[in-house]
Design a protein around this motif. Structure first.
Motif, PDB file in Angstrom:
ATOM      1  N   THR A 112     -38.768  26.510 -29.703  1.00 50.34           N
ATOM      2  CA  THR A 112     -38.887  25.205 -29.054  1.00 50.34           C
ATOM      3  C   THR A 112     -40.282  24.649 -29.247  1.00 50.34           C
ATOM      4  N   VAL A 113     -40.369  23.356 -29.585  1.00 53.53           N
ATOM      5  CA  VAL A 113     -41.655  22.666 -29.655  1.00 53.53           C
ATOM      6  C   VAL A 113     -41.574  21.410 -28.800  1.00 53.53           C
ATOM      7  N   GLY A 114     -42.746  20.861 -28.494  1.00 53.40           N
ATOM      8  CA  GLY A 114     -42.808  19.738 -27.588  1.00 53.40           C
ATOM      9  C   GLY A 114     -43.111  18.408 -28.245  1.00 53.40           C
ATOM     10  N   SER A 115     -43.164  18.368 -29.569  1.00 53.41           N
ATOM     11  CA  SER A 115     -43.430  17.100 -30.235  1.00 53.41           C
ATOM     12  C   SER A 115     -43.005  17.180 -31.693  1.00 53.41           C
ATOM     13  N   ARG A 153     -30.206  19.903 -38.737  1.00 51.56           N
ATOM     14  CA  ARG A 153     -30.034  19.202 -37.466  1.00 51.56           C
ATOM     15  C   ARG A 153     -30.896  19.848 -36.382  1.00 51.56           C
ATOM     16  N   TYR A 154     -31.349  19.005 -35.474  1.00 54.70           N
ATOM     17  CA  TYR A 154     -32.151  19.465 -34.346  1.00 54.70           C
ATOM     18  C   TYR A 154     -31.439  19.118 -33.035  1.00 54.70           C
ATOM     19  N   VAL A 155     -31.769  19.888 -32.006  1.00 53.74           N
ATOM     20  CA  VAL A 155     -31.340  19.565 -30.648  1.00 53.74           C
ATOM     21  C   VAL A 155     -32.550  19.005 -29.911  1.00 53.74           C
ATOM     22  N   VAL A 156     -32.367  17.837 -29.333  1.00 54.90           N
ATOM     23  CA  VAL A 156     -33.439  17.166 -28.590  1.00 54.90           C
ATOM     24  C   VAL A 156     -33.000  17.071 -27.133  1.00 54.90           C
ATOM     25  N   LYS A 157     -33.847  17.535 -26.224  1.00 57.33           N
ATOM     26  CA  LYS A 157     -33.493  17.525 -24.806  1.00 57.33           C
ATOM     27  C   LYS A 157     -34.678  17.052 -23.966  1.00 57.33           C
ATOM     28  N   PRO A 158     -34.433  16.366 -22.853  1.00 59.12           N
ATOM     29  CA  PRO A 158     -35.527  15.929 -21.976  1.00 59.12           C
ATOM     30  C   PRO A 158     -36.254  17.123 -21.379  1.00 59.12           C
ATOM     31  N   ALA A 195     -40.917  10.553 -32.034  1.00 59.83           N
ATOM     32  CA  ALA A 195     -42.347  10.865 -32.026  1.00 59.83           C
ATOM     33  C   ALA A 195     -43.001  10.515 -30.707  1.00 59.83           C
ATOM     34  N   ALA A 196     -42.559   9.444 -30.054  1.00 66.74           N
ATOM     35  CA  ALA A 196     -43.199   9.015 -28.805  1.00 66.74           C
ATOM     36  C   ALA A 196     -42.439   9.463 -27.563  1.00 66.74           C
ATOM     37  N   ALA A 197     -41.363  10.205 -27.724  1.00 68.22           N
ATOM     38  CA  ALA A 197     -40.519  10.580 -26.588  1.00 68.22           C
ATOM     39  C   ALA A 197     -41.035  11.857 -25.925  1.00 68.22           C
ATOM     40  N   ASP A 198     -40.796  11.967 -24.615  1.00 68.78           N
ATOM     41  CA  ASP A 198     -41.196  13.148 -23.854  1.00 68.78           C
ATOM     42  C   ASP A 198     -40.022  14.126 -23.848  1.00 68.78           C
ATOM     43  N   VAL A 199     -39.889  14.853 -24.952  1.00 65.45           N
ATOM     44  CA  VAL A 199     -38.718  15.703 -25.150  1.00 65.45           C
ATOM     45  C   VAL A 199     -39.144  17.068 -25.683  1.00 65.45           C
TER      46      VAL A 199
END
Length: 282
Positions: free
Chosen positions: A116-119, A131-136, A157-161
């Motif tokens: 998991t990474v944060g950006s 494919r990636y999984v993006v979650k809040p 890129a600008a999302a807090d995910v």
């Protein structure tokens, strides 16, 4: 005269509707059993802060995702900490109770977790995937979770995910603990049907995997669920460590196993209200 029975405030949202699960059935069953040992009052999570006084402990069970009432939940936590109220699970959890930051922390520490990474800038730390999984970061119950092709991941890129590689797995399996003591395991044989669960015979290696996360969280008392996925090579990766109000899927258990869990849960609550430490797991 006999000593007064412990008084519990049992927090549940009986009307919460979850995909593939009926939270209310589980709490109706549990409270019907707990009434033999405790004086119980049930309340909605929005009322917990106002009603917690006068009870020996507050038991947070199937209260639904706190994302629906974050200010009220923060007020509940603040009042409990300020008054010294006993809350079960204890409010010291480092996993889902505190958001999804723990997935980043465990990845960095080398634990067997879905990377998991944060950006977007840190994608180079993940294996290359289609494919990636993006979650809040504050997600729960799969709310806001998306599967995104690699060609579109830059749009976040600008999302807090949080971003993870999409992992193809054989099945998901969950391990359930009370006071650091393993109780049972359930798995979903069909990855497309997450909540069609069956009893699972956990191996010694499975339990060693699950206990790493229980030990890391160091909650001491309470109920925790370790959710994992079985990869094609036979290994396990952590999906989620639920330490706030894990749904227990008791209806998927045979009666004997369900009764054993209720017995362990009751004993744990008795120790909790008395301030007694939990026994060390065998």
């Amino acid at each position: 005269m006999p000593a007064a029975r412990p008084r519990l405030l049992y927090v549940t949202d009986l009307a919460y509707r979850a995909r593939g699960r009926r939270y209310c059935d589980e709490d109706i069953h549990l409270t019907s059993r707990l009434r033999a040992h405790f004086d119980l009052a049930l309340c909605h999570p929005l009322d917990a802060a106002a009603l917690m006084a006068g009870h020996d402990a507050v038991v947070v069970r199937n209260s639904g995702p706190v994302l629906g009432y974050p200010r009220e939940y923060d007020a509940f936590r603040a009042r409990a900490l300020a008054t010294g109220a006993r809350v079960y699970n204890p409010l010291t959890g480092k996993a889902d109770m505190a958001g999804k930051q723990y997935l980043l922390d465990l990845t960095a520490a080398g634990f067997p977790v879905i990377p998991t990474v944060g950006s977007v800038e840190d994608l180079h730390l993940l294996p290359p995937v289609a494919r990636y999984v993006v979650k809040p970061r504050l997600g729960a119950d799969s709310l806001g979770l998306r599967t995104v092709p690699a060609s579109r991941i830059a749009s976040f890129a600008a999302a807090d995910v949080l971003i993870q590689p999409r992992v193809d797995f054989v099945h998901e399996v969950s391990f359930y603990f009370v006071d650091d003591d393993f109780q049972y395991a359930l798995y979903a044989p069909d990855p497309r049907r997450r909540w069609e669960l069956r009893p699972y015979a956990a191996t010694a290696a499975d339990l060693e995997f699950a206990r790493r996360f229980i030990d890391w969280n160091d909650l001491g008392q309470g109920i925790q669920r370790v959710d994992a996925c079985r990869t094609a090579d036979g290994g396990l990766l952590l999906v989620e460590l639920e330490d706030l109000n894990p749904y227990l899927s008791l209806d998927a258990l045979p009666e004997e196993a369900r009764d054993a869990f209720v017995t362990a849960f009751t004993a744990s609550l008795n120790r909790f209200v008395q301030g007694a430490p939990s026994p060390v797991p065998a």
